[in-house]
Scaffold this motif. Structure first.
Motif, PDB file in Angstrom:
ATOM      1  N   VAL A   1      -4.770   6.206   1.457  1.00 27.11           N
ATOM      2  CA  VAL A   1      -4.204   4.874   1.236  1.00 27.11           C
ATOM      3  C   VAL A   1      -4.631   4.388  -0.144  1.00 27.11           C
ATOM      4  O   VAL A   1      -5.807   4.493  -0.504  1.00 27.11           O
ATOM      5  CB  VAL A   1      -4.694   3.873   2.310  1.00 27.11           C
ATOM      6  N   SER A   2      -3.678   3.856  -0.923  1.00 30.31           N
ATOM      7  CA  SER A   2      -4.001   3.283  -2.232  1.00 30.31           C
ATOM      8  C   SER A   2      -3.227   1.981  -2.401  1.00 30.31           C
ATOM      9  O   SER A   2      -2.092   1.858  -1.929  1.00 30.31           O
ATOM     10  CB  SER A   2      -3.666   4.258  -3.361  1.00 30.31           C
ATOM     11  N   ALA A   3      -3.865   1.004  -3.071  1.00 29.92           N
ATOM     12  CA  ALA A   3      -3.229  -0.299  -3.274  1.00 29.92           C
ATOM     13  C   ALA A   3      -3.910  -1.029  -4.415  1.00 29.92           C
ATOM     14  O   ALA A   3      -5.042  -0.712  -4.801  1.00 29.92           O
ATOM     15  CB  ALA A   3      -3.283  -1.129  -1.984  1.00 29.92           C
TER      16      ALA A   3
ATOM     17  N   VAL B   1     -15.130   0.989   1.853  1.00 27.05           N
ATOM     18  CA  VAL B   1     -15.898   1.601   2.941  1.00 27.05           C
ATOM     19  C   VAL B   1     -15.571   0.937   4.270  1.00 27.05           C
ATOM     20  O   VAL B   1     -15.329   1.613   5.284  1.00 27.05           O
ATOM     21  CB  VAL B   1     -17.406   1.515   2.641  1.00 27.05           C
ATOM     22  N   ARG B   2     -15.559  -0.409   4.278  1.00 30.47           N
ATOM     23  CA  ARG B   2     -15.272  -1.112   5.533  1.00 30.47           C
ATOM     24  C   ARG B   2     -13.844  -0.832   6.005  1.00 30.47           C
ATOM     25  O   ARG B   2     -13.596  -0.684   7.197  1.00 30.47           O
ATOM     26  CB  ARG B   2     -15.478  -2.611   5.335  1.00 30.47           C
TER      27      ARG B   2
ATOM     28  N   PRO C   1       0.828  -1.221   0.000  1.00 27.31           N
ATOM     29  CA  PRO C   1       0.000   0.000   0.000  1.00 27.31           C
ATOM     30  C   PRO C   1       0.857   1.265   0.000  1.00 27.31           C
ATOM     31  O   PRO C   1       1.912   1.317   0.652  1.00 27.31           O
ATOM     32  CB  PRO C   1      -0.796  -0.116   1.309  1.00 27.31           C
ATOM     33  N   GLU C   2       0.421   2.277  -0.737  1.00 26.51           N
ATOM     34  CA  GLU C   2       1.053   3.597  -0.698  1.00 26.51           C
ATOM     35  C   GLU C   2       0.237   4.486   0.234  1.00 26.51           C
ATOM     36  O   GLU C   2      -0.979   4.620   0.054  1.00 26.51           O
ATOM     37  CB  GLU C   2       1.107   4.200  -2.101  1.00 26.51           C
TER      38      GLU C   2
ATOM     39  N   VAL D   1      -9.471   5.425   1.576  1.00 20.17           N
ATOM     40  CA  VAL D   1      -8.897   4.228   0.968  1.00 20.17           C
ATOM     41  C   VAL D   1      -9.304   4.146  -0.495  1.00 20.17           C
ATOM     42  O   VAL D   1     -10.492   4.276  -0.829  1.00 20.17           O
ATOM     43  CB  VAL D   1      -9.351   2.957   1.717  1.00 20.17           C
ATOM     44  N   GLN D   2      -8.315   3.934  -1.368  1.00 19.74           N
ATOM     45  CA  GLN D   2      -8.545   3.746  -2.810  1.00 19.74           C
ATOM     46  C   GLN D   2      -7.960   2.393  -3.201  1.00 19.74           C
ATOM     47  O   GLN D   2      -6.738   2.200  -3.170  1.00 19.74           O
ATOM     48  CB  GLN D   2      -7.869   4.863  -3.607  1.00 19.74           C
TER      49      GLN D   2
END
Length: 515
Positions: free
Chosen positions: A309-311, A324-325, A298-299, A340-341
Motif C-alpha cells: 500500500v502506498s499513499a 507501523v501502526r 491509496p495505490e 505500508v509506504q
C-alpha cells in the motif's frame, strides 16, 4: 340424506372446477404462446439458408488464416503499446467468431461432421494466433506487462455474462439476417486479445498471465458456442438425435457451462474482496491523522505477498509511527501481511492541506483527460481509417468528429456500429463518425406497416443523412412511401417523396444543388 349427498357432491365438483379453471387458463396461455412462436417466429426463419451460410464461413481457407494472422499481429502490438484503439482494430478483423458460431449451430442440429470442421478451423486459427504473437513478443524489445495485458489475465463471472449476452445478440442476428450486429459482438467478446496475451505469457514464460488469458479465451468461446446452440434450438433448428440422446446432450452442455462458471465466480469473489479491502485501507490510513489532514487515493498491489500500500498525506502534524501502526491493524483486518509506504508532507493548516491535495488532484485529472482525449482520437482515427490529425476534438462543446474513408466491403451498418461502440465509452461526449456516401438499404413492409428490419433500415438512413447533411427521397407505392418519409422526418432527417412506383420502397440520396 340423498339430497344432502348430492349437494355435497355439487359443492365439491364446483370447488374442483374453480380450482381447475386457473390451471386450464394457464395451460391455454402456454399452448397459445407455443403456437404463436411456432407459426410467427420459427416459421419465418429460412433455416436452410442460415445453415448454408454458416457452413461456408466455417471453412478453413487462406482468407481465414490470413485475417487471423493479421488480427493477431495487430492485437499483440496494441497490447504491448497499451493502445485500446489498436486492440479494437484487431477485434474487428478477427474471423474467429465464424467457426465458434458454426460449433453452436452444428451442436443444435446434431451435424458432427460440421462440428469437426468448425473445431478444426478454430484450432488452427487459435494455435496460429498464439504462435505468431509469441514470436512477435519474443523478438520485441517491449516485454512489460501493460494495463491492456493485465486487464485480460483475471476473468470473472462478468466476463462470462458479457459473452453470454453478446452471443445471444450474434445468434439472433445470424438467424434473423441482421448481420450488421456482428460488428458490435466482435468488439464486445474480444476473442483475439486473450490469444495475444496467451502468446505473451508463453514468450515471457509468465504462467500467471498465460493461464489467466487462457481461461478468458475458453470462457468466451465456450459461452458463445453454447449460447448459439441454445438460441438455435429455441428458433426451431432441430437435431436428428433421439429423445434420450438429446437429454444427455443438454445435461453435458449444461454441466460444461456450470463448470466454467465456478472458477469465474471465485475470481469475482476475489475482486469483491479487494474492493472491500481498499475501503478498509483508506479508512485505516485516515484514522492516524487529524481532520485537518488530506489523504490521496491509496495505490494497492494485491498480487504480491505482502500486500503493498502506498499513499500521499498532507498533514499539519507528522506521524512517524503511522506506517507501523497501519501495517499491524491492516494485517489483522485483512488476514494477510501488509507493507505500508506513506509519504507525509507537512503543511501550515487545513486550508493549505486542501490546496495541496486539490492541486495534486487537478494535475492528475488534467493528465488523465489529456490521455483520454488522445485515446478517443486514436480510436476514432482507427475506426474511420484516417490519421489522428484528421479527428476534430472540441473540448468546450465536448464533441468529437471524424469523416471516414470508404472501407472495402463495409456497409453503412459498420460505420453506425463503430460510432455507437465508441460513443458508449464516452457518454459525456457527442461522438460523430461521418460515413462515406453509400447505397441506402431498401425498406420491406410486413403487411401495412414496416417490420423490425425495415425500421432498422429507416433509422440507419436517417442517421447517415444527419451525419452527411444531405436530403433523402423516398420512392415506391404512395402510401408506404409516405409512411417511410414520415418516419425519417420523425428521426431528424430531411426527406421528400420521390417517384411513385410499384414494388419495394427505396430510400435514396436527393441530388445536391447544382447536380
Amino acid at each position: 340424506m340423498d339430497s344432502g349427498s348430492a349437494s355435497e357432491k355439487a359443492v365439491a365438483n364446483g370447488g374442483a372446477g374453480a380450482a381447475a379453471r386457473p390451471q386450464w387458463s394457464f395451460l391455454r396461455v402456454v399452448v397459445s404462446f407455443r403456437r404463436w412462436w411456432r407459426d410467427a417466429v420459427i416459421g419465418t426463419v429460412e433455416q436452410g439458408e442460415v445453415i448454408a451460410k454458416r457452413r461456408e464461413e466455417c471453412a478453413l481457407s487462406s482468407r481465414y488464416l490470413f485475417m487471423t494472422a493479421m488480427s493477431a499481429g495487430i492485437a499483440v502490438l496494441g497490447l504491448l503499446l497499451s493502445s485500446p484503439a489498436v486492440v479494437i482494430g484487431a477485434m474487428l478483423l478477427s474471423p474467429l467468431m465464424d467457426p465458434i458460431m458454426g460449433l453452436g449451430f452444428a451442436l443444435a442440429i446434431g451435424d458432427y461432421r460440421w462440428m469437426r470442421q468448425s473445431a478444426h478451423s478454430l484450432a488452427w486459427g487459435t494455435l496460429m494466433a498464439i504462435g505468431l504473437c509469441a514470436v512477435i513478443v519474443f523478438l520485441s524489445p517491449l516485454q512489460d506487462i501493460t494495463s491492456e495485458i493485465a486487464s485480460r489475465t483475471r476473468p470473472n463471472l462478468f466476463d462470462l455474462m458479457v459473452a453470454l449476452f453478446s452471443a445471444m445478440a450474434g445468434a439472433y442476428a445470424m438467424i434473423r439476417g441482421r448481420e450488421g450486429t456482428i460488428v458490435g459482438v466482435a468488439i464486445a467478446t474480444a476473442l483475439m486479445p486473450p490469444l495475444a496475451v496467451i502468446g505473451f505469457g508463453l514468450a515471457t514464460l509468465n504462467w500467471t498471465v498465460f493461464t489467466g488469458a487462457l481461461l478468458l479465451y475458453v470462457t468466451n468461446f465456450v459461452t458463445i458456442a453454447l449460447t448459439v446452440w441454445a438460441m438455435a434450438r429455441l428458433y426451431g433448428f432441430s437435431a436428428t438425435l433421439s429423445e434420450n440422446q438429446t437429454r444427455w446432450q443438454n445435461f453435458v452442455l449444461g454441466l460444461v457451462f456450470i463448470t466454467l462458471a465456478v472458477p469465474l465466480g471465485f475470481s469475482l469473489h476475489q475482486i469483491a474482496w479487494e474492493a472491500g479491502a481498499a475501503r478498509q485501507v483508506r479508512s485505516e490510513l485516515s484514522a492516524h491523522f487529524g481532520t485537518s489532514s488530506r489523504l490521496s487515493q491509496p495505490e494497492i498491489e494485491f498480487d504480491g505477498e505482502p500486500v503493498r500500500v502506498s499513499a500521499f498525506v498532507w498533514t499539519t502534524r507528522l506521524e512517524p509511527d503511522a506506517e507501523v501502526r497501519s501495517e499491524e491493524n491492516l494485517a489483522r483486518l485483512l488476514g494477510t501481511a501488509v507493507d505500508v509506504q506513506l509519504k507525509q508532507f507537512l503543511v501550515r493548516d487545513e486550508e493549505s492541506a486542501e490546496e495541496a491535495q486539490l492541486a495534486s488532484a487537478k494535475l492528475a485529472e488534467e493528465e488523465a483527460t489529456r490521455d483520454r482525449l488522445e485515446e478517443l482520437a486514436a480510436r476514432l482515427a482507427l475506426a474511420a481509417g484516417v490519421e489522428e490529425d484528421d479527428v476534430l476534438i472540441d473540448r468546450q462543446r465536448r464533441r468529437a468528429l471524424v469523416r471516414a474513408v470508404a472501407l472495402p466491403g463495409a456497409p453503412l451498418e459498420t460505420y453506425a456500429a463503430l460510432e455507437r461502440r465508441i460513443a458508449a465509452t464516452e457518454p459525456e461526449w457527442r461522438v460523430e463518425l461521418i460515413p462515406p456516401v453509400a447505397t441506402l438499404p431498401s425498406v420491406t413492409f410486413e403487411g401495412e406497416e414496416p417490420g423490425d428490419a425495415a425500421r432498422e433500415a429507416i433509422a440507419l438512413a436517417a442517421w447517415a443523412a444527419q451525419r452527411l447533411g444531405r436530403r433523402l427521397t423516398v420512392a415506391g407505392p404512395e402510401e408506404q412511401a409516405e409512411t417511410v418519409r414520415a418516419l425519417l422526418v420523425g428521426q431528424g432527417a430531411e426527406a421528400s417523396l420521390g417517384q411513385t412506383r410499384t414494388g419495394e420502397v427505396r430510400v435514396e440520396w436527393a441530388p445536391n444543388e447544382g447536380e
